[in-house]
Scaffold this motif. Structure first.
Motif, PDB file in Angstrom:
ATOM      1  N   MET A   1       0.821  -1.201   0.000  1.00  0.00           N
ATOM      2  CA  MET A   1       0.000   0.000   0.000  1.00  0.00           C
ATOM      3  C   MET A   1       0.862   1.261   0.000  1.00  0.00           C
ATOM      4  SD  MET A   1      -3.124   0.955   0.035  1.00  0.00           S
ATOM      5  CE  MET A   1      -4.106   2.355   0.398  1.00  0.00           C
ATOM      6  N   ALA A   2       1.982   1.200   0.716  1.00  0.00           N
ATOM      7  CA  ALA A   2       2.837   2.384   0.827  1.00  0.00           C
ATOM      8  C   ALA A   2       3.456   2.747  -0.522  1.00  0.00           C
ATOM      9  CB  ALA A   2       3.926   2.161   1.868  1.00  0.00           C
ATOM     10  N   SER A   3       3.831   1.732  -1.308  1.00  0.00           N
ATOM     11  CA  SER A   3       4.451   2.025  -2.598  1.00  0.00           C
ATOM     12  C   SER A   3       3.436   2.631  -3.567  1.00  0.00           C
ATOM     13  CB  SER A   3       5.075   0.764  -3.189  1.00  0.00           C
ATOM     14  OG  SER A   3       4.060  -0.183  -3.471  1.00  0.00           O
ATOM     15  N   LYS A   4       2.166   2.210  -3.448  1.00  0.00           N
ATOM     16  CA  LYS A   4       1.131   2.766  -4.318  1.00  0.00           C
ATOM     17  C   LYS A   4       0.901   4.241  -4.015  1.00  0.00           C
ATOM     18  CE  LYS A   4      -3.580   2.113  -5.841  1.00  0.00           C
ATOM     19  NZ  LYS A   4      -4.823   1.382  -5.658  1.00  0.00           N
ATOM     20  N   SER A   5       0.818   4.599  -2.739  1.00  0.00           N
ATOM     21  CA  SER A   5       0.609   6.005  -2.392  1.00  0.00           C
ATOM     22  C   SER A   5       1.846   6.840  -2.730  1.00  0.00           C
ATOM     23  CB  SER A   5       0.242   6.157  -0.916  1.00  0.00           C
ATOM     24  OG  SER A   5       1.322   5.765  -0.095  1.00  0.00           O
ATOM     25  N   LYS A   6       3.029   6.249  -2.614  1.00  0.00           N
ATOM     26  CA  LYS A   6       4.257   6.961  -2.969  1.00  0.00           C
ATOM     27  C   LYS A   6       4.290   7.235  -4.474  1.00  0.00           C
ATOM     28  CE  LYS A   6       8.382   8.360  -1.678  1.00  0.00           C
ATOM     29  NZ  LYS A   6       8.571   9.508  -0.826  1.00  0.00           N
ATOM     30  N   SER A   7       3.857   6.267  -5.264  1.00  0.00           N
ATOM     31  CA  SER A   7       3.848   6.478  -6.709  1.00  0.00           C
ATOM     32  C   SER A   7       2.819   7.534  -7.106  1.00  0.00           C
ATOM     33  CB  SER A   7       3.584   5.161  -7.442  1.00  0.00           C
ATOM     34  OG  SER A   7       2.305   4.670  -7.121  1.00  0.00           O
ATOM     35  N   VAL A   8       1.722   7.613  -6.381  1.00  0.00           N
ATOM     36  CA  VAL A   8       0.725   8.646  -6.649  1.00  0.00           C
ATOM     37  C   VAL A   8       1.301  10.019  -6.346  1.00  0.00           C
ATOM     38  CG1 VAL A   8      -1.490   9.592  -5.896  1.00  0.00           C
ATOM     39  CG2 VAL A   8      -1.276   7.161  -6.349  1.00  0.00           C
ATOM     40  N   LEU A   9       2.015  10.120  -5.228  1.00  0.00           N
ATOM     41  CA  LEU A   9       2.609  11.404  -4.851  1.00  0.00           C
ATOM     42  C   LEU A   9       3.682  11.831  -5.853  1.00  0.00           C
ATOM     43  CD1 LEU A   9       2.909  10.945  -0.983  1.00  0.00           C
ATOM     44  CD2 LEU A   9       1.205  12.251  -2.252  1.00  0.00           C
ATOM     45  N   ILE A  10       4.457  10.880  -6.328  1.00  0.00           N
ATOM     46  CA  ILE A  10       5.479  11.200  -7.329  1.00  0.00           C
ATOM     47  C   ILE A  10       4.823  11.620  -8.640  1.00  0.00           C
ATOM     48  CG2 ILE A  10       7.318  10.191  -8.755  1.00  0.00           C
ATOM     49  CD1 ILE A  10       8.125   8.579  -6.250  1.00  0.00           C
ATOM     50  N   SER A  11       3.742  10.952  -9.008  1.00  0.00           N
ATOM     51  CA  SER A  11       3.053  11.340 -10.243  1.00  0.00           C
ATOM     52  C   SER A  11       2.444  12.736 -10.122  1.00  0.00           C
ATOM     53  CB  SER A  11       1.991  10.310 -10.625  1.00  0.00           C
ATOM     54  OG  SER A  11       0.956  10.297  -9.681  1.00  0.00           O
ATOM     55  N   VAL A  12       2.010  13.111  -8.922  1.00  0.00           N
ATOM     56  CA  VAL A  12       1.496  14.471  -8.718  1.00  0.00           C
ATOM     57  C   VAL A  12       2.604  15.499  -8.979  1.00  0.00           C
ATOM     58  CG1 VAL A  12       0.659  16.093  -6.974  1.00  0.00           C
ATOM     59  CG2 VAL A  12      -0.368  13.841  -7.156  1.00  0.00           C
ATOM     60  N   VAL A  13       3.791  15.220  -8.471  1.00  0.00           N
ATOM     61  CA  VAL A  13       4.924  16.134  -8.683  1.00  0.00           C
ATOM     62  C   VAL A  13       5.272  16.213 -10.170  1.00  0.00           C
ATOM     63  CG1 VAL A  13       7.386  16.487  -8.232  1.00  0.00           C
ATOM     64  CG2 VAL A  13       5.876  15.797  -6.374  1.00  0.00           C
ATOM     65  N   VAL A  14       5.318  15.051 -10.824  1.00  0.00           N
ATOM     66  CA  VAL A  14       5.655  15.024 -12.249  1.00  0.00           C
ATOM     67  C   VAL A  14       4.611  15.789 -13.064  1.00  0.00           C
ATOM     68  CG1 VAL A  14       5.876  13.506 -14.261  1.00  0.00           C
ATOM     69  CG2 VAL A  14       7.010  12.913 -12.123  1.00  0.00           C
ATOM     70  N   LEU A  15       3.337  15.597 -12.747  1.00  0.00           N
ATOM     71  CA  LEU A  15       2.280  16.294 -13.480  1.00  0.00           C
ATOM     72  C   LEU A  15       2.303  17.798 -13.214  1.00  0.00           C
ATOM     73  CD1 LEU A  15      -0.638  13.744 -13.166  1.00  0.00           C
ATOM     74  CD2 LEU A  15       0.656  14.346 -15.215  1.00  0.00           C
ATOM     75  N   ARG A  16       2.617  18.201 -11.992  1.00  0.00           N
ATOM     76  CA  ARG A  16       2.724  19.639 -11.707  1.00  0.00           C
ATOM     77  C   ARG A  16       3.887  20.256 -12.477  1.00  0.00           C
ATOM     78  NH1 ARG A  16      -1.214  21.631  -8.656  1.00  0.00           N
ATOM     79  NH2 ARG A  16      -1.977  20.397  -6.910  1.00  0.00           N
ATOM     80  N   LEU A  17       5.025  19.534 -12.544  1.00  0.00           N
ATOM     81  CA  LEU A  17       6.172  20.033 -13.309  1.00  0.00           C
ATOM     82  C   LEU A  17       5.862  20.079 -14.806  1.00  0.00           C
ATOM     83  CD1 LEU A  17       9.085  18.239 -11.442  1.00  0.00           C
ATOM     84  CD2 LEU A  17       8.593  20.685 -11.444  1.00  0.00           C
TER      85      LEU A  17
END
Length: 148
Positions: A1-17
């Motif tokens: 579960m932790a890796s899934k939420s981490k990947s979501v957070l990273i995708s948020v950063v990538v999409l904002r950039l």
């Protein structure tokens, strides 16, 4: 579960950039889009009010994305929000909605005015050529089409 939420957070950063980069590119492209008619008249985005609105919405979206990137980076790296009450969460939610609607209206205005001006200018150039028998307006047609 932790890796899934981490990947979501990273995708948020990538999409904002990605959003920041694309907004910057669109602002620069629209600002630099200019042409000069054969009579010496210079045309730029400042001459079309809808294009001014498009650039303004792009700048507002750029500044909002620039403001949101540090919060997204912190959230992705630490796994928790910088401001832990609901204030930042609600700011993200409602801010993203408002900016999305603002950018959508900017895109709609830019597309609509471009479509109408292209149609109007083509018809105008054809009517001037037919009515007055003036030739050589192909260059003007090409330049305006490229600008729009």
């Amino acid at each position: 579960m932790a890796s899934k939420s981490k990947s979501v957070l990273i995708s948020v950063v990538v999409l904002r950039l990605l959003t920041l980069g694309l907004l910057a590119a669109s602002i620069v492209l629209l600002y630099l889009d200019k042409f000069t008619l054969s009579g010496g008249t210079k045309i730029s985005f400042k001459d079309v009010i809808a294009y001014r609105y498009v650039i303004a919405t792009g700048i507002i979206g750029f500044l909002y994305s620039l403001c949101q990137i540090p919060f997204a980076l912190y959230h992705a790296s630490k796994g928790k929000r910088l401001i832990r009450n609901r204030c930042l969460l609600e700011f993200d939610f409602f801010g993203d909605k408002i900016i999305a609607f603002l950018l959508a209206t900017g895109v709609g205005a830019g597309f609509a005015v471009t479509f109408e001006l292209k149609k109007l200018l083509k018809d105008f150039i054809k009517s001037v050529e037919a009515m007055f028998g003036v030739g050589g307006l192909d260059e003007t047609d090409l330049k305006t089409d490229k600008f729009l």
